[in-house]
Design a protein around this motif. Structure first.
Motif, PDB file in Angstrom:
ATOM      1  N   ALA A 531       0.834  -1.198   0.000  1.00  0.00           N
ATOM      2  CA  ALA A 531       0.000   0.000   0.000  1.00  0.00           C
ATOM      3  C   ALA A 531       0.868   1.247   0.000  1.00  0.00           C
ATOM      4  N   ALA A 532       0.251   2.394  -0.291  1.00  0.00           N
ATOM      5  CA  ALA A 532       0.947   3.677  -0.279  1.00  0.00           C
ATOM      6  C   ALA A 532       0.346   4.557   0.815  1.00  0.00           C
ATOM      7  N   LEU A 533       1.188   5.085   1.672  1.00  0.00           N
ATOM      8  CA  LEU A 533       0.744   6.031   2.697  1.00  0.00           C
ATOM      9  C   LEU A 533       0.900   7.419   2.097  1.00  0.00           C
ATOM     10  N   ILE A 534      -0.190   7.995   1.621  1.00  0.00           N
ATOM     11  CA  ILE A 534      -0.080   9.233   0.837  1.00  0.00           C
ATOM     12  C   ILE A 534      -0.294  10.494   1.673  1.00  0.00           C
ATOM     13  N   LYS A 535      -0.794  10.344   2.888  1.00  0.00           N
ATOM     14  CA  LYS A 535      -0.820  11.449   3.859  1.00  0.00           C
ATOM     15  C   LYS A 535      -0.577  10.852   5.239  1.00  0.00           C
ATOM     16  N   GLU A 536       0.108  11.583   6.099  1.00  0.00           N
ATOM     17  CA  GLU A 536       0.400  11.073   7.429  1.00  0.00           C
ATOM     18  C   GLU A 536      -0.215  11.970   8.493  1.00  0.00           C
ATOM     19  N   GLY A 537      -0.781  11.332   9.514  1.00  0.00           N
ATOM     20  CA  GLY A 537      -1.363  12.047  10.639  1.00  0.00           C
ATOM     21  C   GLY A 537      -1.439  11.134  11.842  1.00  0.00           C
ATOM     22  N   LYS A 538      -2.058  11.638  12.925  1.00  0.00           N
ATOM     23  CA  LYS A 538      -2.065  10.887  14.182  1.00  0.00           C
ATOM     24  C   LYS A 538      -3.465  10.618  14.726  1.00  0.00           C
ATOM     25  N   SER A 539      -4.500  11.204  14.102  1.00  0.00           N
ATOM     26  CA  SER A 539      -5.823  11.143  14.710  1.00  0.00           C
ATOM     27  C   SER A 539      -6.698  10.017  14.187  1.00  0.00           C
ATOM     28  N   VAL A 540      -6.522   9.635  12.939  1.00  0.00           N
ATOM     29  CA  VAL A 540      -7.404   8.638  12.333  1.00  0.00           C
ATOM     30  C   VAL A 540      -6.718   8.023  11.119  1.00  0.00           C
ATOM     31  N   THR A 541      -7.040   6.765  10.845  1.00  0.00           N
ATOM     32  CA  THR A 541      -6.546   6.082   9.646  1.00  0.00           C
ATOM     33  C   THR A 541      -7.681   5.971   8.634  1.00  0.00           C
ATOM     34  N   ILE A 542      -7.474   6.522   7.446  1.00  0.00           N
ATOM     35  CA  ILE A 542      -8.419   6.385   6.343  1.00  0.00           C
ATOM     36  C   ILE A 542      -7.833   5.362   5.371  1.00  0.00           C
ATOM     37  N   HIS A 550      -9.246   9.835  -4.042  1.00  0.00           N
ATOM     38  CA  HIS A 550      -9.284  11.246  -4.445  1.00  0.00           C
ATOM     39  C   HIS A 550     -10.395  11.988  -3.720  1.00  0.00           C
ATOM     40  N   TRP A 551     -11.508  11.311  -3.499  1.00  0.00           N
ATOM     41  CA  TRP A 551     -12.586  11.930  -2.732  1.00  0.00           C
ATOM     42  C   TRP A 551     -12.145  12.178  -1.289  1.00  0.00           C
ATOM     43  N   ALA A 552     -11.371  11.273  -0.727  1.00  0.00           N
ATOM     44  CA  ALA A 552     -10.859  11.460   0.640  1.00  0.00           C
ATOM     45  C   ALA A 552      -9.880  12.634   0.688  1.00  0.00           C
ATOM     46  N   LEU A 553      -9.047  12.758  -0.361  1.00  0.00           N
ATOM     47  CA  LEU A 553      -8.124  13.887  -0.411  1.00  0.00           C
ATOM     48  C   LEU A 553      -8.872  15.215  -0.456  1.00  0.00           C
ATOM     49  N   GLU A 554      -9.974  15.250  -1.191  1.00  0.00           N
ATOM     50  CA  GLU A 554     -10.801  16.463  -1.235  1.00  0.00           C
ATOM     51  C   GLU A 554     -11.349  16.777   0.143  1.00  0.00           C
ATOM     52  N   THR A 555     -11.826  15.771   0.833  1.00  0.00           N
ATOM     53  CA  THR A 555     -12.383  15.979   2.171  1.00  0.00           C
ATOM     54  C   THR A 555     -11.320  16.513   3.121  1.00  0.00           C
ATOM     55  N   LEU A 556     -10.134  15.955   3.063  1.00  0.00           N
ATOM     56  CA  LEU A 556      -9.056  16.416   3.939  1.00  0.00           C
ATOM     57  C   LEU A 556      -8.614  17.827   3.561  1.00  0.00           C
ATOM     58  N   ALA A 557      -8.618  18.148   2.263  1.00  0.00           N
ATOM     59  CA  ALA A 557      -8.268  19.512   1.838  1.00  0.00           C
ATOM     60  C   ALA A 557      -9.284  20.524   2.350  1.00  0.00           C
ATOM     61  N   ASN A 558     -10.551  20.104   2.419  1.00  0.00           N
ATOM     62  CA  ASN A 558     -11.604  20.999   2.911  1.00  0.00           C
ATOM     63  C   ASN A 558     -11.641  21.064   4.431  1.00  0.00           C
ATOM     64  N   ASN A 559     -10.929  20.158   5.087  1.00  0.00           N
ATOM     65  CA  ASN A 559     -10.910  20.126   6.557  1.00  0.00           C
ATOM     66  C   ASN A 559      -9.460  19.993   7.021  1.00  0.00           C
ATOM     67  N   PRO A 560      -8.657  21.025   6.859  1.00  0.00           N
ATOM     68  CA  PRO A 560      -7.217  20.935   7.152  1.00  0.00           C
ATOM     69  C   PRO A 560      -6.918  20.617   8.616  1.00  0.00           C
ATOM     70  N   GLU A 561      -7.901  20.773   9.475  1.00  0.00           N
ATOM     71  CA  GLU A 561      -7.671  20.466  10.887  1.00  0.00           C
ATOM     72  C   GLU A 561      -7.644  18.965  11.180  1.00  0.00           C
ATOM     73  N   ILE A 562      -8.127  18.170  10.235  1.00  0.00           N
ATOM     74  CA  ILE A 562      -8.142  16.710  10.434  1.00  0.00           C
ATOM     75  C   ILE A 562      -6.750  16.151  10.164  1.00  0.00           C
ATOM     76  N   ASP A 563      -6.186  15.505  11.164  1.00  0.00           N
ATOM     77  CA  ASP A 563      -4.820  14.984  11.105  1.00  0.00           C
ATOM     78  C   ASP A 563      -4.901  13.472  10.854  1.00  0.00           C
TER      79      ASP A 563
END
Length: 658
Positions: A531-542, A550-563
């Motif tokens: 798999a590819a880890l294309i964004k890294e954060g600490k709060s949730v795994t998508i 791509h839809w998930a990337l849009e959601t994260l772009a619209n909610n920059p506070e989500i880590d």
């Protein structure tokens, strides 16, 4: 019964007698053993031996034969050691399937025999693929494939004959018309007088042959074989014969009128041929007894040898390691110049480079040649690679998948394009029962990639918009690839083509012309199962794949506070559980985002795996977001409601707030 020897010498006639006598004597031994409880199941070919023996005697050892479970004479005429056959029937490790399949449900490259699966029909398409490989090599070889009168009612029979006719493939299609499909007589199977008549509809030459006359079988097929070598073409051969025993021994023959049994007993292929040879001074009583004694001794010695073999000791590793053909991934990196291209261009470039790299790679699909395919991915390929390797197919997904398997058996690679992934349903059987199981059953690779243009968002309706990966991730033996980006699409496609195992390669149509990425101009590969880890954060795994990435990337772009960690699976089988588990153990929360409908989708299995392996790390239940559990509709408003795109953000925030 009249035997016209033509140019056959006494030595040839006696050789045919020994060949037809051997399976009969083996069968007589097996019938005794089954009554003694020493053999569990037996499919008798008594009364039909002349066909199997005659066909096999005509073909060279290097020519492929595809028999059925009543064709013992094929195996004995190819001189397979009897103890190996007996081991196969007794489920011993020295058989051809390591106890995984029974009777004649196996093949062996050593003897150029490709056995059946119980669905019968797909082996006709396999013969097409083997013959196509022979024709591409111009090696003058003929392929012979057996089927019964009952199986001629299957769609695969018609598809395979049509393909062979259109492509002028050197295949002998052999119908053993033995009167009954299990207990169903021929008058309840078909309405035409002779099955050979069906050849007319496909423009195929056909013949009716006395299937109980070994000399007629041998002479006629010898003549036809010579003609087919000079003028490659399919021929349909209907052999009139009869099955003197039950479908298998337990079923008996009570459903057969006694007068019919009596009539065919008089036409016994072994005793009539023996009588002819003796009456003409070719076979003496003494020589006959010598032949029988030698064969019986061979049978007894080999039966003893097989019985002395130990019973199979099962191991988990032994079973699981044989599901796939071992494959050592060849990593190819490139420092070449990149170009910003679309997803569809990456697929095209991968195909182009792989066609140049693998001279034995053949592409098949509807409208893929001059037209370039429904999505124009192979536009121009015919001019560069030729029509032999870029082949338009009739509309017959099932037989084409089987043809791809035949190419693989005969040392070619094959890619089959489903015009839309939805259409794979009519090719489902050979994918899940033939490609997927061949290596596990008898060690034969299925070097086939099935390309699957899929997915919604284009208002194409219920028959052109499904994403049906879960049909195949469930089936052991298949690999399933589902890229979301052009770079991955090209590299994973190259690897899928290199891999000798069957791969379902999903390509989301919505991404074809909407997603761009910098992609190396030269050839490279990416391993399957990573798999590819294309964004890294600490709060949730998508966890996602395909368009929802791509839809998930849009959601994260619209909610920059989500880590968030965002994992693009890229391949679904094999599945990269290591990356999934590591991320979930870090974040404590997981949401799986798929386009497929919810119930029974791969998200359910991933959720279960996380619960089983990461339970103590979880701070909330695992969430799944998917399409509605309905067929996918056409109208935009309905399709937008069906797809999960508008529900993901809410579900993600609910999980974070848990």
């Amino acid at each position: 019964m009249i035997f016209y020897r033509q140019n056959l010498t006494d030595i040839q006639l006696l050789d045919l007698y020994k060949k037809i006598l051997k399976p009969r004597l083996i069968e007589e031994k097996m019938l005794i053993l089954i009554r003694q409880g020493k053999v569990s199941k037996w499919f008798s070919g008594i009364g039909q031996e002349a066909i199997a023996v005659g066909v096999t005697a005509v073909l060279d050892q290097s020519e492929y034969i595809l028999p059925m479970h009543r064709n013992l004479g094929v195996f004995t005429t190819r001189e397979i050691p009897l103890h190996r056959l007996f081991s196969q029937w007794q489920g011993k490790a020295n058989g051809f399937t390591k106890g995984r399949d029974r009777s004649f449900h196996f093949g062996t490259q050593e003897y150029n025999i490709i056995g059946m699966i119980s669905h019968l029909g797909p082996q006709l398409g396999i013969a097409d693929g083997i013959a196509l490989a022979n024709k591409l090599q111009d090696n003058k070889k003929i392929t012979a494939v057996f089927t019964g009168e009952g199986a001629t009612s299957e769609g695969d029979f018609h598809e395979a004959l049509n393909i062979a006719a259109v492509w002028k493939l050197p295949v002998m299609f052999i119908i053993e018309n033995n009167g009954y499909g299990l207990s169903t007589p021929t008058n309840e199977q078909y309405a035409c007088e002779n099955l050979a008549d069906k050849g007319i509809g496909y423009g195929i030459e056909s013949w009716i042959i006395d299937g109980n006359n070994i000399v007629e079988v041998y002479n006629k097929l010898s003549q036809l074989k010579e003609e087919m070598k000079e003028n490659p073409r399919p021929i349909l051969l209907e052999f009139k014969t009869f099955r003197m025993r039950g479908h298998e021994e337990a079923s008996g023959t009570k459903y057969v009128p006694q007068e019919l049994m009596d009539q065919w007993e008089l036409r016994d292929p072994v005793s009539n041929y023996q009588k002819y040879l003796k009456e003409n001074g070719i076979l003496t009583e003494e020589l006959d007894e010598q032949f029988r004694a030698e064969i019986k001794q061979e049978i007894d010695e080999n039966w003893t040898k097989a019985n002395a073999e130990p019973e199979i000791e099962p191991t988990y590793s032994g079973e699981l390691d044989d599901v796939y053909k071992p494959y050592q991934f060849e990593e190819v990196n490139t420092e070449s110049e990149t170009e910003n291209i679309r997803f569809i261009d990456a697929i095209r470039n991968g195909l182009n480079e792989s066609m140049q790299r693998h001279k034995n790679l053949v592409l098949m699909g509807q409208d893929i040649a001059e037209y370039g395919g429904a999505f124009k991915i192979t536009d121009g390929f015919v001019e560069f690679f030729g029509k032999d390797r870029v082949r338009n197919t009739p509309i017959c997904e099932s037989a084409i998948v089987s043809t791809a398997m035949g190419l693989s058996i005969n040392n070619y690679k094959a890619i089959v394009e489903m015009q839309f992934a939805d259409f794979v349903s009519t090719g489902f059987n050979p994918i899940v029962n033939l490609l997927a199981k061949s290596h596990y059953r008898w060690g034969e690779k299925a070097d086939v990639v099935v390309r699957m243009p899929c997915g919604g968002g284009t208002q194409a309706g219920p028959f052109h918009s499904q994403t049906n990966e879960a049909w195949f991730t469930k089936t052991p033996g298949l690999k399933v690839v589902y890229p979301a980006f052009p770079y991955d699409a090209k590299g994973l496609l190259n690897t899928s083509i290199n891999d000798p195992n069957p791969v379902l390669f999903f390509e989301h149509k919505l991404l074809y012309r909407s997603i761009y990425q910098d992609v190396p101009k030269e050839y490279y590969t990416i391993p399957l199962g990573k798999a590819a880890l294309i964004k890294e954060g600490k709060s949730v795994t998508i966890i996602s794949f395909g368009a929802p990435v791509h839809w998930a990337l849009e959601t994260l772009a619209n909610n920059p506070e989500i880590d968030a960690d965002l994992i693009d699976l890229r391949t679904l089988q094999p599945l990269d559980t290591e990356t999934i588990f590591a991320s979930v153990k870090k974040t404590g929360k997981a949401i799986i985002y798929q386009e497929d409908t919810l119930f029974g989708g791969i998200a359910s299995d991933i959720s279960a795996l996380i619960m089983e392996n990461c339970f103590e790390y979880l701070d909330a239940p695992v969430k799944r977001v998917a399409s509605l559990d309905s067929p996918i509709p056409f109208t935009k408003a309905l399709e937008d409601q069906f797809l999960p795109r508008n529900r993901f953000e809410t579900a993600l925030k609910e999980l974070l707030d848990y």
